[in-house]
Design an enzyme around this catalytic site. Structure first.
Site, PDB file in Angstrom:
ATOM      1  N   GLU A 204       0.830  -1.204   0.000  1.00 52.48           N
ATOM      2  CA  GLU A 204       0.000   0.000   0.000  1.00 52.48           C
ATOM      3  C   GLU A 204       0.863   1.253   0.000  1.00 52.48           C
ATOM      4  O   GLU A 204       2.055   1.209   0.294  1.00 52.48           O
ATOM      5  CB  GLU A 204      -0.941   0.026   1.201  1.00 52.48           C
ATOM      6  CG  GLU A 204      -0.352  -0.438   2.513  1.00 52.48           C
ATOM      7  CD  GLU A 204       0.819   0.350   3.015  1.00 52.48           C
ATOM      8  OE1 GLU A 204       0.779   1.596   2.929  1.00 52.48           O
ATOM      9  OE2 GLU A 204       1.786  -0.258   3.500  1.00 52.48           O
ATOM     10  N   GLU A 347       4.505  -0.640   1.829  1.00 52.34           N
ATOM     11  CA  GLU A 347       4.619  -0.893   0.385  1.00 52.34           C
ATOM     12  C   GLU A 347       4.492  -2.358   0.017  1.00 52.34           C
ATOM     13  O   GLU A 347       4.346  -2.701  -1.153  1.00 52.34           O
ATOM     14  CB  GLU A 347       5.953  -0.369  -0.180  1.00 52.34           C
ATOM     15  CG  GLU A 347       6.210   1.104   0.044  1.00 52.34           C
ATOM     16  CD  GLU A 347       7.560   1.560  -0.513  1.00 52.34           C
ATOM     17  OE1 GLU A 347       8.282   0.715  -1.107  1.00 52.34           O
ATOM     18  OE2 GLU A 347       7.905   2.738  -0.348  1.00 52.34           O
TER      19      GLU A 347
END
Length: 383
Positions: A204, A347
């Site tokens: 994300e 991430e």
């Protein structure tokens, strides 16, 4: 549910997934699609797990001596319903979204960083790109709800809305928008699976997203905000206290329904969190393992398992981050992280590292000699 009903459900889900953008999907259609997605999620295949365990126990090693690797292999077999699981093609699903709650001063970075990092992902320059290349995995980036326009506009084709509302003042989004984020994430996961990916991971990006994540974790665990709220991108002491107060206020203002994961998502969640929760549900529906990253991904897992508890069995927790809420969330999910790396980047980076351990578990299962084939004595059959 009959076989005919299941086939009809699949046809309806396929129809929803085939839509270019789900923002035109009505509330009733969203509710029906999510219900049918959940109804298709089954438990693990115990016979396949027993077969994997039998193979592991026959290998030239003391029973259980490879610990976590053996647990991973068995879990993969149960998920894929295959005593010889395979995960050659891997992908990290990076979902992007912005948060109206940044207006409360809960982030050390401006919201403009979200699209800047998104472009960095697309150009292959971020940490997740480096670690995914090393793991021979692909990175699939999707804008679910950033606040700024992207160029070219096609990059926004999955966007549900331009960032959430300020959850400290009221619901972060409507129920329809929350459902659309869930189903969009499920759609992205299905597309990856249909393209041949056999293991997925959650990633994300979104400035401010540790705030709704901590709120979700606080709500589901019952722990006070100060026990689950970290510094995110680097808050000082005063800003951390403010962030904790905002989380407490957001829960009080919105009063989410603990029996309704969608209600929790819409009131104190985020668009990318919803998309990750949807990806988890689709992975479980399609019998594909999904590796959890850090605190935001694990908050999404709380949403997904609130909607469908059985989805928990398809989760492989990669690591325990330094965000204090992550430990509490994993405990709530009854999941044990397989690594401790002091990561806090997000991430999907921790999940990308975990791919190597998944690969190792498969190599052990496939390549290690058995006592019989190697002519080695064991406790049961001494020479």
């Amino acid at each position: 549910m009959s076989k005919t009903e299941l086939n009809q459900d699949k046809l309806f889900l396929d129809e929803v997934y085939a839509r270019e953008n789900l923002t035109e999907t009505t509330l009733d259609e969203c509710e029906t699609a999510l219900k049918q997605l959940v109804q298709g999620i089954q438990g693990l295949d115990e016979k396949a797990m027993e077969a994997v365990q039998a193979r592991l126990d026959s290998l030239t090693k003391p029973l259980g001596s490879l610990g976590v690797l053996e647990e991973i292999a068995k879990r993969l077999g149960g998920i894929q319903r295959n005593p010889w699981p395979e995960i050659e093609k891997k992908a990290v699903l990076v979902m992007a979204g912005d948060h109206g709650v940044v207006a409360e001063g809960v982030s050390a970075f401006p919201q403009e960083v979200t699209p800047q990092m998104f472009y960095n992902f697309l150009n292959g320059g971020a940490g997740i790109n480096v670690l995914s290349r090393h793991a021979k995995a692909e990175v699939i980036c999707t804008d679910i709800g950033m606040a700024f326009p992207l160029d070219p506009p096609e990059l926004m084709r999955h966007r549900v809305m331009n960032g959430t509302h300020n959850m400290a003042q009221g619901p972060a989004m409507s129920r329809q928008e929350a459902l659309q984020s869930l189903l969009t994430g499920a759609k992205i996961a299905r597309q990856a699976i249909d393209s041949g990916f056999r293991v997925l991971a959650t990633g994300e990006v979104g400035i401010g997203n540790t705030t709704p994540s901590a709120a979700i974790i606080s709500f589901f665990t019952g722990l006070p905000a100060q026990d689950v709220t970290g510094r995110g991108t680097g808050l000082d002491d005063a800003a951390l206290i403010r962030k904790q107060e905002v989380i407490t206020r957001s829960i009080q203002v919105n009063q989410p329904d603990p029996q309704d994961g969608v209600d929790v998502l819409r009131k104190i969640g985020g668009l990318e969190i919803g998309a990750l929760a949807g990806a988890i549900l689709e992975a479980a529906h399609s019998q594909v393992p999904i590796v959890l990253d850090g605190v935001i991904s694990t908050a999404a897992a709380l949403i997904a398992t609130s909607i469908c508890p059985t989805a928990r069995f398809y989760l492989i927790p990669s690591h325990s981050s330094v965000e204090i809420g992550h430990v509490a969330a994993l405990k709530q999910l009854e999941l044990k992280p397989i690594m401790h790396l002091d990561f806090r980047l997000g991430e999907g980076t921790g999940a990308a590292i975990a791919f190597h351990l998944l690969d190792a578990s498969i190599h052990i299962l496939e390549e290690m000699a058995t006592f019989e084939s190697a002519g080695v004595s064991n406790k049961e059959n001494p020479a």
